[in-house]
Write an enzyme that holds these catalytic residues in place. Structure first.
Site, mmCIF file in Angstrom:
data_model
loop_
_atom_site.group_PDB
_atom_site.id
_atom_site.type_symbol
_atom_site.label_atom_id
_atom_site.label_comp_id
_atom_site.label_asym_id
_atom_site.label_seq_id
_atom_site.Cartn_x
_atom_site.Cartn_y
_atom_site.Cartn_z
ATOM 1 N N GLU A 1 -12.423 0.557 -9.882
ATOM 2 C CA GLU A 1 -12.923 0.089 -10.784
ATOM 3 C C GLU A 1 -12.789 0.038 -11.880
ATOM 4 O O GLU A 1 -12.489 0.034 -13.587
ATOM 5 C CB GLU A 1 -12.336 -1.388 -9.849
ATOM 6 C CG GLU A 1 -10.916 -2.272 -9.057
ATOM 7 C CD GLU A 1 -11.088 -1.561 -7.706
ATOM 8 O OE1 GLU A 1 -11.791 -0.996 -7.525
ATOM 9 O OE2 GLU A 1 -10.099 -0.866 -6.966
ATOM 10 N N GLU B 1 0.781 -1.313 0.495
ATOM 11 C CA GLU B 1 -0.489 0.032 -0.007
ATOM 12 C C GLU B 1 0.551 0.848 -0.304
ATOM 13 O O GLU B 1 0.271 2.340 -0.489
ATOM 14 C CB GLU B 1 -0.822 0.215 1.347
ATOM 15 C CG GLU B 1 -1.719 -1.536 1.206
ATOM 16 C CD GLU B 1 -2.948 -1.006 -0.233
ATOM 17 O OE1 GLU B 1 -3.267 -0.034 -0.730
ATOM 18 O OE2 GLU B 1 -3.877 -2.214 0.574
ATOM 19 N N THR C 1 -1.630 1.607 -11.251
ATOM 20 C CA THR C 1 -2.386 0.591 -10.829
ATOM 21 C C THR C 1 -3.355 1.389 -9.685
ATOM 22 O O THR C 1 -4.872 1.435 -9.204
ATOM 23 C CB THR C 1 -1.980 -0.568 -10.065
ATOM 24 O OG1 THR C 1 -2.789 -1.252 -9.124
ATOM 25 C CG2 THR C 1 -1.174 -0.100 -8.186
ATOM 26 N N ASP D 1 -5.213 -8.910 -8.401
ATOM 27 C CA ASP D 1 -5.196 -8.853 -8.979
ATOM 28 C C ASP D 1 -3.722 -7.060 -10.196
ATOM 29 O O ASP D 1 -3.827 -7.549 -11.951
ATOM 30 C CB ASP D 1 -6.759 -7.378 -9.456
ATOM 31 C CG ASP D 1 -5.792 -6.970 -7.685
ATOM 32 O OD1 ASP D 1 -5.689 -6.955 -7.140
ATOM 33 O OD2 ASP D 1 -6.881 -6.326 -7.171
ATOM 34 N N GLU E 1 -19.455 -4.145 -3.178
ATOM 35 C CA GLU E 1 -17.999 -5.115 -2.596
ATOM 36 C C GLU E 1 -17.856 -6.333 -3.855
ATOM 37 O O GLU E 1 -17.282 -6.970 -4.079
ATOM 38 C CB GLU E 1 -17.606 -4.759 -1.741
ATOM 39 C CG GLU E 1 -16.459 -4.578 -1.544
ATOM 40 C CD GLU E 1 -15.937 -3.308 -2.032
ATOM 41 O OE1 GLU E 1 -14.740 -3.441 -2.168
ATOM 42 O OE2 GLU E 1 -16.436 -2.313 -1.910
#
Ligand code: DMJ
Length: 467
Positions: free
Chosen positions: A367, A124, A453, A251, A348
């Site tokens: 997304e 993160e 990303t 992902d 979600e």
């Protein structure tokens, strides 16, 4: 990729000729009278307003609480690093909110300090803080931003000192102590674009090399049918799980294989992307009621283990299209767009076998807008602009709170139930995707660009000529 500075009608005619649009979409697209530039102005205005709330109530703090006007820290538990500010910077810049950008830059120069005795998630912190500082540096060229990105990467580096080269999940920013070897493909392989950029800009190869070693170590442990599972021990290299997914935990591993090729021209990354994608397309596609989905499957037997889809996976259609599987990417994005049509905002979790949400929250997620933007960059079809527009308008309707935009606790209720949380990625991701999708801004190179990303632009910002 080429640029198409064409009028909407011309684009539509082109898409019809190519048979790119299904009948329902075609009818809707022909009737579409959206003024895209006006919509872009509206996105900018929402950003300006939300920023003024953050400036007034949570300046320099990690994340504003948009309902109460309070704040919360992330990625440290008890200390703020100005996360929202760092994530927002290149979005402010691309929108031409130059006074706001300058204000944020001044804060980073005078207040930013990473020497904190506390633990952060390596993944993160890299995508958000290292990436955010690098994209802000790309925008304005200020050397202090590069120095800060490097300082943070240096603090994350100890996590990679494992026997396999795959990083531990957490590191202490001051002591360098690491913990948690039980990790996943995304947290192992989502570094190369930022860290490769850092090596290019500093001349120090270490950043690139640790990131490349990690991504390769993960690839080398794929199953005989070229699939990765969801949990692995970074110390021993042994798999701890069997579930293969394109959603959470996996992902951005696939995304950064492609991106290593797109941004850095790394042919190994392209080869690894092609192998993994062939495995996924061969074993993981499932069509129900005319819609394409990617269920979770066993990584060795390819047996379906769950039809529950993670919202995070809705980015994947854009990636597939970038990697050359345009039709498949479009089909998967349409499947998610149909869920958006139904609920307004994606839940979600969504089980395509029962057609029911399995988790009714939505953490202000970007997304689907990400996929729409990437698809549109490739074919300029109005279909994708419409998906992005619907995403934006639903957000304006349901997520706007007194002090900013907030996550949703239940997308099935009317009115939707809001929670009190604005994740910092909101400032870096969907607000930028919407704006780029609608505005045709001259500050962005639509023909040659790279977004990470986290939506950080590492290539493609165009500085206006000085007069
Ligand atoms: C972002 O932090 C990044 O896009 C990450 O790769 C996964 N998704 C979140 C936002 O939902």
């Amino acid at each position: 990729m080429t640029t198409f500075p064409l009028k909407r009608r011309t684009l539509l005619a082109g898409a019809i000729a190519l048979g790119a649009l299904p009948a329902r979409t075609l009818a809707a697209a022909s009737a579409d009278t959206t003024d895209w530039h006006a919509l872009g102005d509206d996105v900018r205005e929402q950003m300006r307003w939300a920023w003024s709330q953050y400036r007034e109530r949570a300046w320099g703090l990690d994340q504003i609480r948009p309902v109460s006007g309070g704040a919360e820290s992330f990625p440290l538990k008890t200390h703020h690093l100005g996360l929202t500010l760092i994530e927002a910077m290149d979005t402010l810049w691309v929108m031409g909110l130059d006074a706001e950008f300058a204000d944020a830059l001044e804060w980073t120069k005078t207040r930013l300090d990473f020497a904190i005795d506390g633990e952060v998630s390596v993944f993160e912190t890299s995508i958000r803080i290292v990436g955010g500082l690098l994209s802000a540096h790309h925008a304005c060229g200020d050397p202090s931003l590069l120095a800060q990105a490097r300082d943070m990467a240096d603090r994350l580096l100890p996590a990679f000192a494992t026997p396999t080269g795959m990083p531990h999940r957490f590191v202490n920013l001051k002591t360098g102590a690491t913990r948690d070897p039980a990790t996943n493909p995304a947290e192992v392989g989502t570094f190369l674009p930022e860290w490769g950029t850092l090596s290019r800009l500093t001349g120090d190869p270490r950043y690139h090399d640790v990131a490349k070693r990690a991504v390769t170590a993960m690839f080398d442990r794929r199953s005989k049918i070229d699939l990765l599972a969801d949990t692995i021990d970074a110390d021993t290299g042994r798999w701890l799980g069997r579930r293969a997914s394109v959603g959470s935990g996996a992902d951005s591993y696939y995304e950064y294989l492609w991106d290593g090729w797109q941004l850095l021209g790394d042919a190994d990354c392209k080869r690894m992307y092609d192998v993994c994608t062939r495995g996924i397309l061969a074993h993981q596609q499932d069509r129900r009621d005319g819609r394409l989905w990617f269920p979770d499957i066993d990584f060795e037997t390819a047996k379906i283990v769950s039809t529950d889809q993670d919202e995070l996976a809705s980015f994947y259609g854009g990636l597939l299209a970038q990697g050359g599987a345009a039709e498949t990417g479009a089909a998967y994005t349409r499947a998610w767009a149909s869920v958006q049509d139904r609920f307004g905002i994606l839940p979600e979790g969504y089980d395509y076998a029962t057609a029911q949400p399995t988790m009714v929250t939505n953490a202000l997620r970007p997304e689907l807008a990400d996929a729409a933007f990437n698809l549109w960059l490739l074919d300029r079809s109005p279909e994708w602009r419409a998906v992005g527009r619907d995403h934006f308008l639903a957000m304006k309707r349901w997520n706007r709170a007194r002090y900013g935009y907030t996550a949703i606790a239940d997308v099935t209720q009317r009115p939707m139930l809001q929670s009190d949380h604005c994740p910092a990625y909101w400032w870096s991701e969907q607000m930028k995707y919407y704006y780029l999708l609608f505005s045709d801004t001259p500050r962005f190179n639509y023909a040659d660009n790279y977004l990470s990303t986290e939506g950080n632009v590492l290539r493609g910002l165009i500085r206006p000529a000085r007069h």
